[in-house]
Design an enzyme around this catalytic site. Structure first.
Site, PDB file in Angstrom:
ATOM      1  CB  VAL A 153      21.215  61.441 -68.219  1.00  0.00           C
ATOM      2  CG1 VAL A 153      22.709  60.801 -67.959  1.00  0.00           C
ATOM      3  CG2 VAL A 153      21.118  61.967 -69.454  1.00  0.00           C
ATOM      4  CD  GLU A 158       4.121  70.062 -72.257  1.00  0.00           C
ATOM      5  OE1 GLU A 158       4.250  69.430 -71.613  1.00  0.00           O
ATOM      6  OE2 GLU A 158       3.171  70.633 -72.947  1.00  0.00           O
ATOM      7  CG  ASN A 195      16.433  70.848 -67.245  1.00  0.00           C
ATOM      8  OD1 ASN A 195      17.675  71.038 -67.270  1.00  0.00           O
ATOM      9  ND2 ASN A 195      15.658  69.618 -67.063  1.00  0.00           N
ATOM     10  CE1 TYR A 237      15.497  67.655 -75.135  1.00  0.00           C
ATOM     11  CE2 TYR A 237      14.489  69.194 -73.632  1.00  0.00           C
ATOM     12  CZ  TYR A 237      14.898  67.930 -73.871  1.00  0.00           C
ATOM     13  OH  TYR A 237      14.505  66.918 -72.901  1.00  0.00           O
TER      14      TYR A 237
END
Length: 149
Positions: free
Chosen positions: A68, A100, A105, A112
């Site tokens: 992003v 992955e 993060n 996800y």
């Protein structure tokens, strides 16, 4: 907002987004993916606000990268491109998507998980990190996502 295929003519715009990311993928990777893979962008009018790269091997889809634009985080653009990209790629028939993600993060991992990806394992010392290395979290989701059913 709309999602559209990206091509090599979008390389400069992709690089502007990528170079501002904490861990840029780099020109070589984007150039190759724009040529060989399925790259999608999320557009807000004439502005490219998020980019992604998918690859398909038989019936397994891999999300290679999703970025992003700097200053655009927290507005749902990553989620919109992830879901729109997975829906777009469904026309090619994958039965699951793998990816992955850096262990650090937590925002991406949360995104996800929120759309149906589960954590499958760890790839030790996968990503470069300054003077050291960082683990990758392996994630996957069956397709189509339950969210679409």
């Amino acid at each position: 907002m709309n999602i559209d295929l990206l091509s090599h003519r979008h390389l400069a715009r992709c690089m502007a987004i990528d170079e501002a990311a904490p861990f840029p993928w780099g020109k070589t990777h984007w150039s190759r993916s724009l040529r060989d893979d399925h790259c999608l962008g999320l557009w807000r009018g004439a502005d490219l606000v998020a980019i992604s790269a998918f690859t398909l091997v038989f019936d397994e889809l891999s999300l290679m990268n999703l970025v992003v634009a700097s200053g655009e985080g927290g507005r749902g653009y990553g989620r919109a491109l992830l879901l729109g990209g997975l829906e777009w790629m469904q026309q090619l028939g994958p039965s699951r998507c793998i990816l992955e993600v850096r262990e650090s993060n937590v925002v991406a991992r949360g995104l996800y998980r929120s759309v149906g990806f589960g954590e499958d394992g760890i790839r030790k010392n996968y990503y470069p990190l300054g003077a050291g290395r960082e683990d990758a979290v392996l994630m996957s989701a069956p397709l189509p996502l339950d969210e679409w059913k």
